[in-house]
Motif scaffolding. Structure first.
Motif, PDB file in Angstrom:
ATOM      1  N   VAL A  67       0.834  -1.203   0.000  1.00  0.00           N
ATOM      2  CA  VAL A  67       0.000   0.000   0.000  1.00  0.00           C
ATOM      3  C   VAL A  67       0.870   1.255   0.000  1.00  0.00           C
ATOM      4  CG1 VAL A  67      -1.679   1.349   1.308  1.00  0.00           C
ATOM      5  CG2 VAL A  67      -1.938  -1.140   1.138  1.00  0.00           C
ATOM      6  N   ARG A  68       1.884   1.253   0.839  1.00  0.00           N
ATOM      7  CA  ARG A  68       2.686   2.463   1.053  1.00  0.00           C
ATOM      8  C   ARG A  68       3.402   2.926  -0.205  1.00  0.00           C
ATOM      9  NH1 ARG A  68       7.761   2.963   1.436  1.00  0.00           N
ATOM     10  NH2 ARG A  68       8.065   0.716   1.734  1.00  0.00           N
ATOM     11  N   ILE A  69       3.967   1.987  -0.962  1.00  0.00           N
ATOM     12  CA  ILE A  69       4.772   2.385  -2.125  1.00  0.00           C
ATOM     13  C   ILE A  69       3.922   3.163  -3.130  1.00  0.00           C
ATOM     14  CG2 ILE A  69       6.076   1.522  -4.110  1.00  0.00           C
ATOM     15  CD1 ILE A  69       7.012  -0.800  -2.352  1.00  0.00           C
ATOM     16  N   GLY A  70       2.739   2.674  -3.440  1.00  0.00           N
ATOM     17  CA  GLY A  70       1.873   3.373  -4.383  1.00  0.00           C
ATOM     18  C   GLY A  70       1.352   4.679  -3.840  1.00  0.00           C
ATOM     19  N   GLN A  71       1.033   4.718  -2.536  1.00  0.00           N
ATOM     20  CA  GLN A  71       0.478   5.926  -1.931  1.00  0.00           C
ATOM     21  C   GLN A  71       1.459   7.090  -1.950  1.00  0.00           C
ATOM     22  OE1 GLN A  71      -0.579   4.436   1.956  1.00  0.00           O
ATOM     23  NE2 GLN A  71      -2.773   4.305   1.433  1.00  0.00           N
ATOM     24  N   SER A  72       2.745   6.785  -1.843  1.00  0.00           N
ATOM     25  CA  SER A  72       3.743   7.849  -1.702  1.00  0.00           C
ATOM     26  C   SER A  72       4.376   8.264  -3.024  1.00  0.00           C
ATOM     27  CB  SER A  72       4.848   7.393  -0.737  1.00  0.00           C
ATOM     28  OG  SER A  72       5.495   6.226  -1.223  1.00  0.00           O
ATOM     29  N   ALA A  73       3.976   7.655  -4.130  1.00  0.00           N
ATOM     30  CA  ALA A  73       4.624   7.927  -5.414  1.00  0.00           C
ATOM     31  C   ALA A  73       4.068   9.176  -6.087  1.00  0.00           C
ATOM     32  CB  ALA A  73       4.444   6.731  -6.344  1.00  0.00           C
ATOM     33  N   ASP A  74       4.941   9.898  -6.769  1.00  0.00           N
ATOM     34  CA  ASP A  74       4.534  11.012  -7.636  1.00  0.00           C
ATOM     35  C   ASP A  74       4.309  10.539  -9.070  1.00  0.00           C
ATOM     36  OD1 ASP A  74       4.750  13.177  -5.683  1.00  0.00           O
ATOM     37  OD2 ASP A  74       6.907  12.784  -5.757  1.00  0.00           O
ATOM     38  N   LEU A  75       4.918   9.403  -9.409  1.00  0.00           N
ATOM     39  CA  LEU A  75       4.762   8.826 -10.742  1.00  0.00           C
ATOM     40  C   LEU A  75       5.107   7.350 -10.652  1.00  0.00           C
ATOM     41  CD1 LEU A  75       4.407   9.352 -13.904  1.00  0.00           C
ATOM     42  CD2 LEU A  75       6.895   9.388 -13.982  1.00  0.00           C
ATOM     43  N   VAL A  76       4.328   6.526 -11.338  1.00  0.00           N
ATOM     44  CA  VAL A  76       4.655   5.115 -11.507  1.00  0.00           C
ATOM     45  C   VAL A  76       4.838   4.874 -12.998  1.00  0.00           C
ATOM     46  CG1 VAL A  76       3.909   2.720 -11.239  1.00  0.00           C
ATOM     47  CG2 VAL A  76       3.349   4.402  -9.466  1.00  0.00           C
ATOM     48  N   VAL A  77       5.982   4.307 -13.374  1.00  0.00           N
ATOM     49  CA  VAL A  77       6.216   3.936 -14.760  1.00  0.00           C
ATOM     50  C   VAL A  77       6.589   2.467 -14.793  1.00  0.00           C
ATOM     51  CG1 VAL A  77       8.613   4.791 -14.608  1.00  0.00           C
ATOM     52  CG2 VAL A  77       7.602   4.340 -16.833  1.00  0.00           C
ATOM     53  N   VAL A  78       5.954   1.713 -15.677  1.00  0.00           N
ATOM     54  CA  VAL A  78       6.238   0.295 -15.840  1.00  0.00           C
ATOM     55  C   VAL A  78       6.918   0.102 -17.192  1.00  0.00           C
ATOM     56  CG1 VAL A  78       5.323  -2.052 -15.853  1.00  0.00           C
ATOM     57  CG2 VAL A  78       4.215  -0.288 -14.461  1.00  0.00           C
ATOM     58  N   ALA A  79       8.191  -0.328 -17.164  1.00  0.00           N
ATOM     59  CA  ALA A  79       8.956  -0.512 -18.392  1.00  0.00           C
ATOM     60  C   ALA A  79       9.948  -1.666 -18.194  1.00  0.00           C
ATOM     61  CB  ALA A  79       9.703   0.769 -18.754  1.00  0.00           C
ATOM     62  N   PRO A  80       9.808  -2.739 -18.920  1.00  0.00           N
ATOM     63  CA  PRO A  80       8.763  -2.989 -19.903  1.00  0.00           C
ATOM     64  C   PRO A  80       7.463  -3.421 -19.240  1.00  0.00           C
ATOM     65  CG  PRO A  80      10.197  -4.900 -19.753  1.00  0.00           C
ATOM     66  CD  PRO A  80      10.793  -3.853 -18.857  1.00  0.00           C
ATOM     67  N   ALA A  81       6.354  -3.141 -19.920  1.00  0.00           N
ATOM     68  CA  ALA A  81       5.051  -3.638 -19.507  1.00  0.00           C
ATOM     69  C   ALA A  81       4.682  -4.770 -20.462  1.00  0.00           C
ATOM     70  CB  ALA A  81       4.009  -2.534 -19.563  1.00  0.00           C
ATOM     71  N   THR A  82       4.665  -5.988 -19.957  1.00  0.00           N
ATOM     72  CA  THR A  82       4.358  -7.154 -20.784  1.00  0.00           C
ATOM     73  C   THR A  82       2.853  -7.288 -20.991  1.00  0.00           C
ATOM     74  OG1 THR A  82       4.271  -8.557 -18.836  1.00  0.00           O
ATOM     75  CG2 THR A  82       6.407  -8.364 -19.952  1.00  0.00           C
TER      76      THR A  82
END
Length: 399
Positions: A67-82
Motif C-alpha cells: 500500500v505504502r509504495i503506491g500511496q507515496s509515489a509522484d509517478l509510476v512507470v512500468v517498463a517494460p510492460a508485458t
C-alpha cells in the motif's frame, strides 16, 4: 518515483531508464516482478537506484509495502510492460507487489509496453490497453524494429531516453491529460532539401526540435501521432510513427496522405520555398575561369495553403508556423497576421528568428495567432512547453 519492471527480455533496457532518473535527481523505488528478476537481478536495481529493491509483499510487512509504495509515489512507470502485466493491471489483479502498487497509486501511471507483435496486436491486449487509457493511464505505443531472435515488427520497447522524456513531461504537467485520446494528428518537422547535384542542396537551418516536441507532447496526451520528418538526426519519439523524407515534394506527398484521416495537422517543418528547375546527375565542377554556374529556381508547392484550402479531412484543425524577422513592410506580428490570412489556416505560430534565434535551441517563445483574431503569447521556455501551449489551443477546436 516507482519504476515497475515486468518479466520481458527488454527488462535490461530499464536499467538505462533508471540511470537517467537517478542522475536527474529523482528518488526511485524499483519494483520488479519475480519474472523480471530472472532477466536482471536485484543487485543491479539496488546499485543503480541506491535503495533496497522491493520484490515481495512479505518484506518489511510492518511498513505495509503493498500500500505504502503506491500511496507515496509522484509517478509510476512500468517498463517494460508485458502483455501479462497489462492484463493484470486492466483487470485489477493484485497478486504481487507491482500489481498491488498499481492499484494503490493515485499519481500518474505510465506503461511502456514491450512484447512480440502478435501479442501486442491480439484483441485481448488491445482491449486491455483501451481500458487502461480510459481510466487515465498513459500507455505508450511500442516501437517498431528488431524483437527477440530474428523477429521484427511492432512491439519493441521505445528508447529509454524517449521514455524518460515522456515521464518528465507527465511529471512537469502533474497529470496525464488525455484530451487528445482517440484523435489522430500529423506533425511535420525539420527542413527540406532541394538537390543541385548528387552532393549539394538548397536547405535551411531547421533542426526539427520543435516538431519532435509537438509529436511527443501529442503522444503524451493520448493521440495517435504521425511525424513526417525532413532530414533530422533526432531519435524517434516514443509512441510516434515516423515517416522520413528529404524534399518538399516528398513532404507534401506524405503529409497529404496522412492528413486524409487526421483530426489535426501541425506544419512545424520548414519546407524550402524554391527548388532548382533542373538537377545535375553529376557533381557540378568548378570552372577554371572562376565563373559560377547560373542557378534557375522555381517555387515549391505551398503545403500549408493547400492543406488549409482543400482540408483533406473535413473539420480538421490546421496549424502553421511562421519564422519572421520583420522588415520594412511590417513587424514580425504584422507579417504573421498577413501570412495567417494568406494561408487560411486555423492557427499560426509566429516565431521571431532575428539573428538566428530558435534554430537548434532547446528553448522557444512565440505568439499563437488564431483565425478568429485571438492571440496567445507564450513566453520563453522549453520547446515542450510551447508544444503543449499549441495543443491547448488545438484541443478545444477539434470537431
Amino acid at each position: 518515483m516507482v519504476l515497475g519492471v515486468a518479466g520481458g527480455i527488454a527488462a535490461y533496457k530499464a536499467a538505462e531508464l533508471l540511470r537517467r532518473f537517478t542522475e536527474a535527481g529523482h528518488d526511485v523505488t524499483v519494483v520488479p516482478t519475480a519474472a523480471a528478476l530472472r532477466f536482471v537481478g536485484a543487485p543491479t536495481w539496488a546499485a543503480l537506484s541506491h535503495h533496497p529493491v522491493a520484490t515481495e509483499v512479505w518484506d518489511s510487512v510492518h511498513e505495509v509495502p503493498h500500500v505504502r509504495i503506491g500511496q507515496s509515489a509522484d509517478l509510476v512507470v512500468v517498463a517494460p510492460a508485458t502483455a501479462d502485466l497489462l492484463a493484470k493491471a486492466a483487470h485489477g489483479l493484485a497478486d504481487d507487489l507491482l500489481t498491488s502498487t498499481l492499484l494503490t497509486a493515485r499519481c500518474p501511471v505510465v506503461f511502456a509496453p514491450a512484447m512480440h507483435t502478435e501479442m501486442w496486436e491480439h484483441p485481448a491486449t488491445q482491449e486491455n490497453v483501451t481500458t487502461l487509457r480510459r481510466r487515465g493511464s498513459l500507455v505508450i505505443e511500442p516501437a517498431e524494429g528488431r524483437l527477440t531472435g530474428t523477429d521484427s515488427g511492432k512491439g519493441r520497447l521505445p528508447d529509454p531516453d524517449e521514455i524518460y522524456d515522456v515521464c518528465v513531461d507527465v511529471l512537469t504537467r502533474g497529470a496525464v491529460v488525455p484530451d487528445l485520446a482517440g484523435r489522430s494528428v500529423v506533425v511535420s518537422a525539420g527542413g527540406t532539401r532541394e538537390y543541385l547535384d548528387p552532393v549539394r542542396f538548397l536547405g535551411n537551418r531547421s533542426s526539427g526540435l520543435q516538431g519532435y516536441a509537438l509529436a511527443r507532447a501529442a503522444a503524451s496526451r493520448g493521440a495517435q501521432v504521425t511525424l513526417v520528418a525532413a532530414n533530422t538526426a533526432l531519435p524517434d519519439p516514443a509512441g510516434v510513427k515516423v515517416v522520413r523524407v528529404e524534399t518538399t515534394e516528398q513532404l507534401r506527398t506524405e503529409v497529404l496522405a496522412a492528413a486524409s484521416s487526421a483530426d489535426a495537422v501541425v506544419m512545424a517543418a520548414a519546407p524550402a520555398d524554391f527548388r532548382p528547375t533542373s538537377t545535375s546527375e553529376a557533381k557540378i565542377k568548378k570552372a577554371d575561369d572562376g565563373s559560377a554556374p547560373a542557378l534557375e529556381l522555381t517555387q515549391n508547392p505551398d503545403i500549408l495553403r493547400e492543406l488549409s484550402t482543400t482540408r483533406p479531412r473535413a473539420g480538421a484543425v490546421v496549424v502553421g508556423f511562421a519564422a519572421e524577422t520583420g522588415d520594412a513592410t511590417g513587424s514580425v506580428l504584422e507579417l504573421g497576421r498577413a501570412k495567417l490570412a494568406r494561408k487560411g489556416c486555423d492557427l499560426l505560430v509566429v516565431n521571431d528568428v532575428s539573428g538566428g534565434a530558435v534554430f537548434g535551441s532547446p528553448d522557444n517563445e512565440a505568439v499563437i495567432l488564431a483565425a478568429d483574431g485571438g492571440a496567445t503569447e507564450v513566453p520563453r521556455g522549453s520547446k515542450t512547453a510551447l508544444a503543449h501551449a499549441i495543443w491547448d489551443q488545438v484541443a478545444p477546436r477539434l470537431p
